[in-house]
Design a protein around this motif. Structure first.
Motif, PDB file in Angstrom:
ATOM      1  N   ILE A 257      48.535  50.768  60.977  1.00 45.03           N
ATOM      2  CA  ILE A 257      49.466  50.202  60.049  1.00 45.03           C
ATOM      3  C   ILE A 257      48.579  49.632  58.804  1.00 45.03           C
ATOM      4  CG2 ILE A 257      50.968  48.035  60.167  1.00 45.03           C
ATOM      5  CD1 ILE A 257      51.352  48.050  63.117  1.00 45.03           C
ATOM      6  N   ASP A 258      49.026  49.756  57.694  1.00 42.31           N
ATOM      7  CA  ASP A 258      48.722  49.377  56.406  1.00 42.31           C
ATOM      8  C   ASP A 258      49.490  48.384  55.948  1.00 42.31           C
ATOM      9  OD1 ASP A 258      46.725  51.305  56.724  1.00 42.31           O
ATOM     10  OD2 ASP A 258      47.660  52.752  55.241  1.00 42.31           O
ATOM     11  N   LEU A 259      49.061  47.063  55.604  1.00 42.38           N
ATOM     12  CA  LEU A 259      49.753  45.829  55.212  1.00 42.38           C
ATOM     13  C   LEU A 259      49.412  45.583  53.674  1.00 42.38           C
ATOM     14  CD1 LEU A 259      49.517  43.872  58.247  1.00 42.38           C
ATOM     15  CD2 LEU A 259      51.385  44.979  57.690  1.00 42.38           C
ATOM     16  N   HIS A 260      50.157  45.689  52.735  1.00 40.91           N
ATOM     17  CA  HIS A 260      49.938  45.157  51.379  1.00 40.91           C
ATOM     18  C   HIS A 260      50.471  43.766  51.268  1.00 40.91           C
ATOM     19  CE1 HIS A 260      48.389  48.893  49.890  1.00 40.91           C
ATOM     20  NE2 HIS A 260      49.124  49.319  50.868  1.00 40.91           N
ATOM     21  N   ILE A 261      49.702  42.759  51.116  1.00 44.23           N
ATOM     22  CA  ILE A 261      49.999  41.361  51.012  1.00 44.23           C
ATOM     23  C   ILE A 261      49.657  40.628  49.870  1.00 44.23           C
ATOM     24  CG2 ILE A 261      50.084  41.162  53.459  1.00 44.23           C
ATOM     25  CD1 ILE A 261      47.312  39.626  53.023  1.00 44.23           C
ATOM     26  N   ILE A 262      50.185  39.485  49.565  1.00 47.29           N
ATOM     27  CA  ILE A 262      50.160  38.320  48.513  1.00 47.29           C
ATOM     28  C   ILE A 262      49.445  37.280  49.262  1.00 47.29           C
ATOM     29  CG2 ILE A 262      51.107  37.419  46.554  1.00 47.29           C
ATOM     30  CD1 ILE A 262      52.747  39.543  45.968  1.00 47.29           C
ATOM     31  N   VAL A 263      48.320  36.464  48.872  1.00 48.14           N
ATOM     32  CA  VAL A 263      48.203  35.382  49.571  1.00 48.14           C
ATOM     33  C   VAL A 263      48.282  34.363  48.723  1.00 48.14           C
ATOM     34  CG1 VAL A 263      46.527  36.721  51.113  1.00 48.14           C
ATOM     35  CG2 VAL A 263      45.635  35.898  48.971  1.00 48.14           C
ATOM     36  N   ASP A 264      47.935  33.002  49.465  1.00 45.86           N
ATOM     37  CA  ASP A 264      48.110  31.880  48.625  1.00 45.86           C
ATOM     38  C   ASP A 264      46.678  31.687  47.839  1.00 45.86           C
ATOM     39  OD1 ASP A 264      50.719  30.887  49.372  1.00 45.86           O
ATOM     40  OD2 ASP A 264      49.935  30.196  51.246  1.00 45.86           O
ATOM     41  N   ASN A 265      46.717  30.939  46.841  1.00 50.32           N
ATOM     42  CA  ASN A 265      45.495  30.381  46.034  1.00 50.32           C
ATOM     43  C   ASN A 265      44.618  29.748  46.901  1.00 50.32           C
ATOM     44  OD1 ASN A 265      43.546  30.450  44.123  1.00 50.32           O
ATOM     45  ND2 ASN A 265      44.647  28.687  43.215  1.00 50.32           N
ATOM     46  N   GLY A 266      43.348  30.034  47.071  1.00 45.96           N
ATOM     47  CA  GLY A 266      42.386  29.151  47.762  1.00 45.96           C
ATOM     48  C   GLY A 266      41.828  29.298  49.163  1.00 45.96           C
TER      49      GLY A 266
ATOM     50  N   VAL B 161      44.899  48.153  62.234  1.00 48.69           N
ATOM     51  CA  VAL B 161      45.780  47.347  61.207  1.00 48.69           C
ATOM     52  C   VAL B 161      44.800  47.347  60.025  1.00 48.69           C
ATOM     53  CG1 VAL B 161      46.881  45.311  60.675  1.00 48.69           C
ATOM     54  CG2 VAL B 161      46.933  46.373  63.091  1.00 48.69           C
ATOM     55  N   ASN B 162      45.044  47.760  58.729  1.00 50.11           N
ATOM     56  CA  ASN B 162      44.538  47.700  57.544  1.00 50.11           C
ATOM     57  C   ASN B 162      45.108  46.633  56.681  1.00 50.11           C
ATOM     58  OD1 ASN B 162      42.615  49.850  58.387  1.00 50.11           O
ATOM     59  ND2 ASN B 162      44.094  51.122  58.108  1.00 50.11           N
ATOM     60  N   VAL B 163      44.615  45.611  56.327  1.00 50.10           N
ATOM     61  CA  VAL B 163      45.178  44.710  55.564  1.00 50.10           C
ATOM     62  C   VAL B 163      44.465  44.881  53.921  1.00 50.10           C
ATOM     63  CG1 VAL B 163      45.310  42.208  54.794  1.00 50.10           C
ATOM     64  CG2 VAL B 163      45.273  43.068  57.244  1.00 50.10           C
ATOM     65  N   PHE B 164      45.559  45.098  53.129  1.00 56.22           N
ATOM     66  CA  PHE B 164      45.226  45.035  51.532  1.00 56.22           C
ATOM     67  C   PHE B 164      45.867  43.872  50.667  1.00 56.22           C
ATOM     68  CE2 PHE B 164      45.524  49.387  53.067  1.00 56.22           C
ATOM     69  CZ  PHE B 164      44.148  50.075  53.111  1.00 56.22           C
ATOM     70  N   VAL B 165      44.699  42.985  50.226  1.00 62.10           N
ATOM     71  CA  VAL B 165      45.146  41.990  49.465  1.00 62.10           C
ATOM     72  C   VAL B 165      45.421  42.420  48.277  1.00 62.10           C
ATOM     73  CG1 VAL B 165      44.745  39.704  48.679  1.00 62.10           C
ATOM     74  CG2 VAL B 165      44.063  40.433  50.971  1.00 62.10           C
ATOM     75  N   ASP B 166      46.654  42.484  47.545  1.00 59.50           N
ATOM     76  CA  ASP B 166      46.970  42.992  46.516  1.00 59.50           C
ATOM     77  C   ASP B 166      47.013  41.638  45.430  1.00 59.50           C
ATOM     78  OD1 ASP B 166      47.195  45.514  47.653  1.00 59.50           O
ATOM     79  OD2 ASP B 166      49.343  45.650  47.420  1.00 59.50           O
ATOM     80  N   SER B 167      47.065  40.734  45.893  1.00 60.75           N
ATOM     81  CA  SER B 167      47.295  39.681  44.681  1.00 60.75           C
ATOM     82  C   SER B 167      47.203  38.282  45.375  1.00 60.75           C
ATOM     83  CB  SER B 167      48.733  39.758  43.696  1.00 60.75           C
ATOM     84  OG  SER B 167      48.931  38.646  42.951  1.00 60.75           O
ATOM     85  N   MET B 168      46.938  37.177  44.618  1.00 62.17           N
ATOM     86  CA  MET B 168      46.728  35.728  44.924  1.00 62.17           C
ATOM     87  C   MET B 168      47.825  35.106  44.081  1.00 62.17           C
ATOM     88  SD  MET B 168      43.521  33.581  45.156  1.00 62.17           S
ATOM     89  CE  MET B 168      42.593  34.303  46.634  1.00 62.17           C
ATOM     90  N   MET B 169      48.591  34.312  44.798  1.00 67.46           N
ATOM     91  CA  MET B 169      49.637  33.474  44.212  1.00 67.46           C
ATOM     92  C   MET B 169      49.192  32.506  43.839  1.00 67.46           C
ATOM     93  SD  MET B 169      52.479  34.430  43.371  1.00 67.46           S
ATOM     94  CE  MET B 169      54.484  34.575  44.040  1.00 67.46           C
TER      95      MET B 169
END
Length: 117
Positions: free
Chosen positions: A69-78, A107-115
């Motif tokens: 499973i590959d996941l592309h996510i956006i995370v919270d700042n900090g 499971v592969n996590v790709f952090v694409d952006s930070m909000m």
């Protein structure tokens, strides 16, 4: 697709099932703003609505009847990125295995952006 044979017959689990389960499990983790998708037109990363979060998930079926499973996510700042990623990996692996009885190879996590709020 993963195929399981039981005494009562065959069960076929489609990739849509895995993408929805993994998307919901990842989105419920601390520090995750949501699933992400990169726009083909402008190349920017966009936050997906709850109804479309499975677009940020890619499931690959392996020869040994396991999945990746590959996941592309956006995370919270900090947030602590390694801690968030580790939490996501554990949660997604647990929920997918518990729900579908399918072995999750990775499971592969790709952090694409930070909000930034």
């Amino acid at each position: 697709m993963v195929k399981v044979t039981t005494e009562q017959g065959k069960i076929v689990i489609n990739s849509n099932v895995y993408t929805n389960i993994a998307g919901v499990a990842a989105s419920n983790c601390f520090g995750v703003k949501g699933m992400a998708v990169r726009s083909m037109t402008d190349g920017l990363v966009h936050l997906l609505r709850k109804e479309a979060m499975s677009k940020g998930v890619l499931v690959t079926f392996n020869d040994d009847n396991s999945i990746t499973i590959d996941l592309h996510i956006i995370v919270d700042n900090g947030v602590n990125l390694p801690a968030v990623a580790s939490s996501i990996i554990s949660e997604v692996r647990y929920v997918v295995t518990k729900t579908t009885n399918t072995r999750v190879k990775s499971v592969n996590v790709f952090v694409d952006s930070m909000m930034i709020d």
